[in-house]
Design an enzyme around this catalytic site. Structure first.
Site, PDB file in Angstrom:
ATOM      1  N   CYS A  11      49.008  61.436  26.772  1.00  0.00           N
ATOM      2  CA  CYS A  11      49.339  61.117  25.389  1.00  0.00           C
ATOM      3  C   CYS A  11      49.321  59.620  25.149  1.00  0.00           C
ATOM      4  CB  CYS A  11      50.731  61.644  25.079  1.00  0.00           C
ATOM      5  SG  CYS A  11      50.946  63.322  25.654  1.00  0.00           S
ATOM      6  N   ARG A  36      43.625  59.127  23.460  1.00  0.00           N
ATOM      7  CA  ARG A  36      44.414  59.620  24.602  1.00  0.00           C
ATOM      8  C   ARG A  36      44.921  61.032  24.367  1.00  0.00           C
ATOM      9  NH1 ARG A  36      46.165  55.466  28.045  1.00  0.00           N
ATOM     10  NH2 ARG A  36      47.652  56.950  28.877  1.00  0.00           N
TER      11      ARG A  36
END
Ligand code: BG6
Length: 611
Positions: A11, A36
């Site tokens: 993340c 991401r």
């Protein structure tokens, strides 16, 4: 209950505290970090109370529910790529405790989250995530009378697993952050302090950064960063990044990927600048490998994933053929230090642009446990791989946002070529003449790549012609094989088409059964690929009706069997690398014609930090 983890480890995290309105900083930071992870996002703004917004879907879905502006000067944000459990609003970060006093954003996986939940009898959990329990633990410590910093530290002490973690508490003008096997970097601004999973989160605001180490505890406030290491305050090391502030922007291109394909000439100039000495036939890549050690090397093992693995394969051919060192390439997730190798005489090279890929990190840890010397070839200063290897060489390609790697492949191969020359010259296995020839090819590379980029229109026309094909095959020999594999990977990653790369000679032993009039074949016919032999394979597939696109050096590979010929400027052993730019553009235009989400392809993420 269905076991669901929320955090999911690839993340993007951002945090800010300072004099400026936090919301626009957090919102733009999440857009910059979206490569991401892009299946849900959220923001928590800190005032006397916390205000939390979260939404499943891309960051734009979150941005559509955000207020135009608020007065908050502090907050945290998160964009997620789930490893376990569906991307729902509930599972999106930030996660809070039942009173809504504490909010956390997290990268990583908390292994003992279920046991911790069981201890918090009576607490109601609103998500199936592993992360939410952290907010509950901190709130319990606060209820117990602990001060905010101490409450966060006590909660963190209870966690098993991996985490990049940032915490904000209602009414407290500080953010708390810590990491264990997941990246976090602090940005020092003139009007506030930033924190992110990587520098792209805040690069437009500052290039002065401090990378957190595992176990560090950071307190961010209007006064800046206060860093604790093993409980003691330490002076943070501040590094100034070379990158341009707008490096994380599209600069007028439709996609980051296209921008990064076109950035290759500049990236390659950065990669080789100051590292080549043609007159001496030598290079300076600033690695600390003693000559005696280099002389003693019996084998080089390259470990890497995805595109980096193919860059490693390109280099392995060069290291074996030009430098005469046995070189093997392993898919990092499969790597073991076995086979009776002498660890003292084995150099293990990790190729990883992000420096955070968990499979590659684990492979390096296995090599180190066996006693082998390790070297990282990476694009990311301050990344975990740099801290875990004995030595590192930077490819200097600049930030790469597009999930499908492009310019970093070229800069990885160029950097590994410099490494090959360095080792070959030291061992005396690479004569001066051959060394200067290879270095001259490196010097010509940026212009050669530019001349391919200047022919983008021809590639687009070819891509438009074949975009609706059933499948695509890429064939090459020697240095052409890793490029064929990379070309197929690019097309798979962004157009979702069936595409495969093959050793050209292997096609007739089976895969040729897949060939039809609707399976274009892209063939590498340059120096370093044994083009005349590959032309036999071209004729074999052409005879079965397949359209053939030949990537041929100006003077080689001409054949009536080619339906389309894309010519590659002469650059010696690096011609296949130049030809690869055609394959990047081909994949881009096929995917673009199909309206694919090129920068955020489905199911992928830029850096996979779980095994
Ligand atoms: C994948 C990326 O997650 O990881 C690929 O989508 C990349 O583009 C691969 O090649 C390896 O990443 P890295 O950072 O270790 O080079």
């Amino acid at each position: 209950m269905v076991k669901q983890y929320g955090g999911g480890d690839m993340c993007g995290i951002i945090g800010y505290v300072g004099d400026r309105p936090a919301l626009p900083i957090l919102s733009r930071g999440l857009s910059n970090l979206e490569y991401r992870g892009y299946d849900s996002a959220g923001i928590a703004l800190t005032g006397p109370e916390l205000t939390v917004y979260k939404k499943s879907g891309e960051v734009s879905a979150l941005q559509s529910i955000l207020p135009k502006s608020t007065d908050h000067r502090q907050g945290i944000g998160h964009t997620r790529w789930s490893t376990h459990g569906p991307p729902t609003d509930e599972n999106a970060h930030p996660h809070t405790d039942p009173s809504g006093r504490v909010a956390v954003v997290h990268n990583g996986i908390i292994e003992n989250y279920e046991a911790l939940r069981e201890e918090l009898v009576g607490n109601t959990f609103t998500s199936g995530t592993d992360t939410e329990v952290i907010a509950h633990l901190i709130a319990a410590e606060l209820d117990g009378g602990a001060a905010p910093k101490a409450a966060v530290e006590a909660a963190v002490d209870r966690l098993d697993g991996t985490y990049g973690l940032v915490v904000t508490i209602a009414g407290v003008n500080e953010l708390y952050a810590t990491r264990q096997d997941s990246p976090l970097v602090v940005g020092h601004g003139t009007d506030g302090v930033f924190i992110g999973s990587d520098v792209t989160a805040f690069l437009e605001h500052t290039r002065d950064v401090s990378y957190l180490e595992d176990g560090d505890f950071a307190v961010l406030s209007e006064d800046g960063l206060t860093l604790y290491r093993e409980g003691e305050p330490v002076e943070p090391v501040i590094e100034r990044l070379e990158y341009e502030a707008n490096a994380a922007e599209k600069s007028g291109y439709d996609h980051y990927m296209l921008k990064e394909i076109h950035e290759q000439p500049r990236a390659l100039r950065q990669t080789i600048s100051g590292r080549i000495d043609i007159d001496k036939g030598g290079v300076d890549i600033d690695i600390d490998l003693p000559d005696a050690y280099i002389d003693s090397i019996e084998e080089i093992q390259i470990v890497a994933c995805g595109t980096s693995n193919y860059a490693g394969r390109y280099a392995a051919s060069l290291l074996e053929s030009v430098v005469d060192v046995r070189t093997t390439v392993e898919v990092a997730s499969e790597y073991e230090f076995t086979g009776g190798r002498d660890p003292w005489r084995t150099l293990v090279v990790a190729v990883t642009q992000s420096g955070e890929t968990a499979d590659t990190l684990s492979a390096i840890r296995r090599a180190k446990r066996a006693g082998a010397r390790t070297l990282a070839v990476t694009n990311t200063l301050g990344s975990t791989i740099v801290r875990e290897t004995d030595d590192s060489v930077f490819i200097r390609a600049g930030p790469e946002i597009g999930v499908a790697a492009t310019k970093t492949f070229a800069s990885q191969v160029a950097t590994l070529t410099l490494l090959a020359v360095s080792i070959g010259r030291t061992r005396g296995t690479l004569p001066y003449g051959e060394a200067t020839e290879l270095l001259e090819s490196l010097r010509q590379l940026p212009n050669a790549v530019q001349s391919v980029l200047d022919r983008e229109a021809a590639v687009k026309a070819t891509a438009d012609e074949y975009a609706d094909s059933d499948a695509f095959f890429f064939i090459g020999r020697q240095l052409g094989r890793p490029v064929a594999l990379e070309g197929a990977l690019k097309l798979k990653e962004i157009s979702y088409d069936h595409a495969e790369g093959f050793a050209a000679g292997e096609l007739k032993h089976g895969p040729i059964a897949l060939i039809t009039e609707s399976t274009p074949v892209l063939a590498l016919l340059t120096t370093g690929t044994r083009p005349s032999e590959t032309l036999n394979n071209v004729r074999e597939v052409a005879a079965r009706g397949a359209p053939v696109i030949g990537l041929a050096t100006d003077s080689k590979g001409q054949s009536s069997s080619l339906d389309t010929e894309l010519s590659v400027p002469e650059t010696g052993m690096l011609e296949p690398l130049v030809a690869n730019v055609y394959l990047q553009l081909f994949a881009y235009h096929v995917a673009n014609k199909k309206g694919r989400s090129i920068d955020k392809p489905r199911n992928l993420a830029k850096s996979v930090t779980v095994e």
